[in-house]
Motif scaffolding. Structure first.
Motif, PDB file in Angstrom:
ATOM      1  N   GLY A  15       0.815  -1.072   0.085  1.00  0.00           N
ATOM      2  CA  GLY A  15       0.197   0.022  -0.002  1.00  0.00           C
ATOM      3  C   GLY A  15       0.957   1.174  -0.101  1.00  0.00           C
ATOM      4  O   GLY A  15       2.132   1.234   0.892  1.00  0.00           O
ATOM      5  N   GLU A  16       0.315   2.183  -0.669  1.00  0.00           N
ATOM      6  CA  GLU A  16       1.109   3.568  -0.778  1.00  0.00           C
ATOM      7  C   GLU A  16       0.360   4.749  -0.589  1.00  0.00           C
ATOM      8  O   GLU A  16      -0.923   4.551  -0.936  1.00  0.00           O
ATOM      9  N   TYR A  17       0.660   5.725  -0.071  1.00  0.00           N
ATOM     10  CA  TYR A  17       0.010   6.789   0.096  1.00  0.00           C
ATOM     11  C   TYR A  17       0.917   8.063  -0.022  1.00  0.00           C
ATOM     12  O   TYR A  17       1.804   8.191   0.326  1.00  0.00           O
ATOM     13  N   GLY A  18       0.321   9.075  -0.807  1.00  0.00           N
ATOM     14  CA  GLY A  18       1.222  10.300  -1.381  1.00  0.00           C
ATOM     15  C   GLY A  18       0.244  11.471  -1.114  1.00  0.00           C
ATOM     16  O   GLY A  18      -0.852  11.491  -1.693  1.00  0.00           O
ATOM     17  N   GLN A  19       0.916  12.485  -0.622  1.00  0.00           N
ATOM     18  CA  GLN A  19       0.249  13.869  -0.575  1.00  0.00           C
ATOM     19  C   GLN A  19       1.288  15.008  -0.639  1.00  0.00           C
ATOM     20  O   GLN A  19       2.527  14.744   0.189  1.00  0.00           O
ATOM     21  N   PRO A  20       1.016  16.076  -1.326  1.00  0.00           N
ATOM     22  CA  PRO A  20       2.398  16.871  -1.380  1.00  0.00           C
ATOM     23  C   PRO A  20       2.376  17.800  -0.178  1.00  0.00           C
ATOM     24  O   PRO A  20       1.244  17.909   0.651  1.00  0.00           O
ATOM     25  N   GLY A  23      -0.398  20.297   0.261  1.00  0.00           N
ATOM     26  CA  GLY A  23      -1.853  19.808   0.242  1.00  0.00           C
ATOM     27  C   GLY A  23      -2.637  19.861  -0.840  1.00  0.00           C
ATOM     28  O   GLY A  23      -1.863  19.997  -1.881  1.00  0.00           O
ATOM     29  N   GLY A  24      -3.941  19.833  -1.070  1.00  0.00           N
ATOM     30  CA  GLY A  24      -4.708  19.933  -2.178  1.00  0.00           C
ATOM     31  C   GLY A  24      -5.065  18.546  -2.835  1.00  0.00           C
ATOM     32  O   GLY A  24      -6.218  18.640  -3.543  1.00  0.00           O
ATOM     33  N   TYR A  25      -4.394  17.659  -2.795  1.00  0.00           N
ATOM     34  CA  TYR A  25      -5.068  16.349  -3.273  1.00  0.00           C
ATOM     35  C   TYR A  25      -3.934  15.172  -2.619  1.00  0.00           C
ATOM     36  O   TYR A  25      -3.066  15.322  -1.817  1.00  0.00           O
ATOM     37  N   SER A  26      -4.547  14.183  -2.899  1.00  0.00           N
ATOM     38  CA  SER A  26      -3.802  12.795  -2.235  1.00  0.00           C
ATOM     39  C   SER A  26      -4.107  11.662  -3.299  1.00  0.00           C
ATOM     40  O   SER A  26      -4.860  11.618  -4.226  1.00  0.00           O
ATOM     41  N   ALA A  27      -2.889  10.548  -3.121  1.00  0.00           N
ATOM     42  CA  ALA A  27      -3.027   9.635  -4.155  1.00  0.00           C
ATOM     43  C   ALA A  27      -2.761   8.132  -3.344  1.00  0.00           C
ATOM     44  O   ALA A  27      -1.764   8.331  -2.396  1.00  0.00           O
ATOM     45  N   THR A  48      -4.449  -4.555  -8.671  1.00  0.00           N
ATOM     46  CA  THR A  48      -3.754  -3.440  -8.357  1.00  0.00           C
ATOM     47  C   THR A  48      -4.824  -2.246  -8.419  1.00  0.00           C
ATOM     48  O   THR A  48      -5.679  -2.461  -9.637  1.00  0.00           O
ATOM     49  N   THR A  49      -4.852  -1.405  -7.552  1.00  0.00           N
ATOM     50  CA  THR A  49      -5.977  -0.290  -7.625  1.00  0.00           C
ATOM     51  C   THR A  49      -5.109   0.940  -7.281  1.00  0.00           C
ATOM     52  O   THR A  49      -4.300   1.150  -6.272  1.00  0.00           O
ATOM     53  N   SER A  50      -5.457   2.123  -8.012  1.00  0.00           N
ATOM     54  CA  SER A  50      -4.838   3.582  -7.559  1.00  0.00           C
ATOM     55  C   SER A  50      -6.135   4.523  -7.945  1.00  0.00           C
ATOM     56  O   SER A  50      -6.821   4.188  -8.514  1.00  0.00           O
ATOM     57  N   ARG A  51      -5.964   5.450  -6.954  1.00  0.00           N
ATOM     58  CA  ARG A  51      -6.833   6.566  -7.169  1.00  0.00           C
ATOM     59  C   ARG A  51      -6.295   7.918  -6.577  1.00  0.00           C
ATOM     60  O   ARG A  51      -5.319   7.755  -5.697  1.00  0.00           O
ATOM     61  N   ALA A  52      -6.650   9.110  -7.223  1.00  0.00           N
ATOM     62  CA  ALA A  52      -6.101  10.375  -6.732  1.00  0.00           C
ATOM     63  C   ALA A  52      -7.058  11.188  -6.747  1.00  0.00           C
ATOM     64  O   ALA A  52      -8.240  11.317  -7.797  1.00  0.00           O
ATOM     65  N   THR A  53      -7.229  12.163  -5.921  1.00  0.00           N
ATOM     66  CA  THR A  53      -8.178  13.141  -5.889  1.00  0.00           C
ATOM     67  C   THR A  53      -7.741  14.268  -6.735  1.00  0.00           C
ATOM     68  O   THR A  53      -6.607  14.524  -7.207  1.00  0.00           O
ATOM     69  N   GLY A  87      -6.487  16.002 -12.781  1.00  0.00           N
ATOM     70  CA  GLY A  87      -7.976  15.267 -12.591  1.00  0.00           C
ATOM     71  C   GLY A  87      -7.923  14.242 -11.358  1.00  0.00           C
ATOM     72  O   GLY A  87      -6.966  13.836 -11.198  1.00  0.00           O
ATOM     73  N   LYS A  88      -9.203  13.967 -11.135  1.00  0.00           N
ATOM     74  CA  LYS A  88      -9.784  12.963 -10.203  1.00  0.00           C
ATOM     75  C   LYS A  88      -9.298  11.713 -10.979  1.00  0.00           C
ATOM     76  O   LYS A  88      -9.749  11.689 -12.153  1.00  0.00           O
ATOM     77  N   ASN A  89      -8.826  10.581 -10.617  1.00  0.00           N
ATOM     78  CA  ASN A  89      -8.262   9.522 -11.298  1.00  0.00           C
ATOM     79  C   ASN A  89      -8.537   8.183 -10.525  1.00  0.00           C
ATOM     80  O   ASN A  89      -8.554   8.045  -9.156  1.00  0.00           O
ATOM     81  N   LEU A  90      -9.086   7.011 -11.020  1.00  0.00           N
ATOM     82  CA  LEU A  90      -9.359   5.831 -10.582  1.00  0.00           C
ATOM     83  C   LEU A  90      -8.939   4.677 -11.397  1.00  0.00           C
ATOM     84  O   LEU A  90      -9.285   4.737 -12.816  1.00  0.00           O
TER      85      LEU A  90
END
Length: 166
Positions: A15-20, A23-27, A48-53, A87-90
Motif C-alpha cells: 500500500g502507498e499513500y502520497g500527498q504533497p 496539500g490539495g490532493y492525495s493519491a 492493483t488499484t490506484s486513485r487520486a483526488t 484530475g480525479k483518477n481511478l
C-alpha cells in the motif's frame, strides 16, 4: 527475485499513500499478489488499484489577468475553482498467468488481464448559471453547473497464450 525451491507460495500486499506538503490532493495505491510454484507449473495473480483526488488551480494560488467583459463567478469562487491541474483518477487492474508442463519437454501458459481507468478533470467555467448560485434544470450540463468537465473512461481486456518446448 529468483526462486529456487520446487514448491513455493507467496502472498504479497503493498500500500502507498502520497500527498504533497502544500496539500490539495492525495493519491493511494494498493496491490495484492499471489504466486504459487509447484513441480507441474506456476500460478501468478496480481490485483492493483490506484486513485487520486483532483487538484484545482485555486489550491495552488494561480491567478489570472482580468478579462473584459468580466465573468461573474458564483459567490466565493474564482476561475481557479473551475480548472484542474490534476484530475480525479481511478484505475484498477487484475492480471493472472497460469503455466503448466504438458510433458517433460513442453509447457503451456495462459495470461488474462482486465484493466479499467476513469478520470475526470475540469477545464473551465461555462459562464451560464440560472441565478448565479443555483444550477438550472436544463438537460445540457454545459448550461447548468457552470463547469466544463472532461471525462475519460477506458476498459481493456487481454488474453494470450503460448506453448514452449524442445
Amino acid at each position: 527475485n529468483f526462486i529456487l525451491k520446487k514448491n513455493f507460495r507467496a502472498i504479497t500486499l503493498e500500500g502507498e499513500y502520497g500527498q504533497p506538503a502544500a496539500g490539495g490532493y492525495s493519491a493511494q495505491e494498493f496491490e495484492a499478489s499471489m504466486l504459487r510454484i509447484q513441480s507441474n507449473g506456476r500460478t501468478n495473480i496480481t490485483a492493483t488499484t490506484s486513485r487520486a483526488t483532483p487538484l484545482y488551480e485555486s489550491e495552488r494560488g494561480i491567478l489570472y489577468a482580468p478579462v473584459a467583459p468580466p465573468i461573474l463567478y458564483p459567490t466565493g469562487t474564482t476561475q481557479g475553482d473551475y480548472r484542474t491541474l490534476r484530475g480525479k483518477n481511478l484505475e484498477a487492474k487484475i492480471d493472472g498467468t497460469l503455466q503448466r508442463y504438458i510433458t517433460d519437454d513442453i509447457s503451456g501458459s495462459v495470461n488474462l488481464s482486465y484493466e479499467l481507468s476513469n478520470s475526470n478533470g475540469v477545464s473551465g467555467f461555462s459562464g451560464f448559471w440560472a441565478d448565479g448560485s443555483i444550477p438550472c434544470a436544463s438537460p445540457s450540463a454545459l448550461l447548468c453547473d457552470g463547469r466544463i468537465d472532461t471525462d475519460n473512461q477506458s476498459r481493456t481486456f487481454h488474453a494470450g497464450g503460448g506453448l514452449n518446448g524442445d
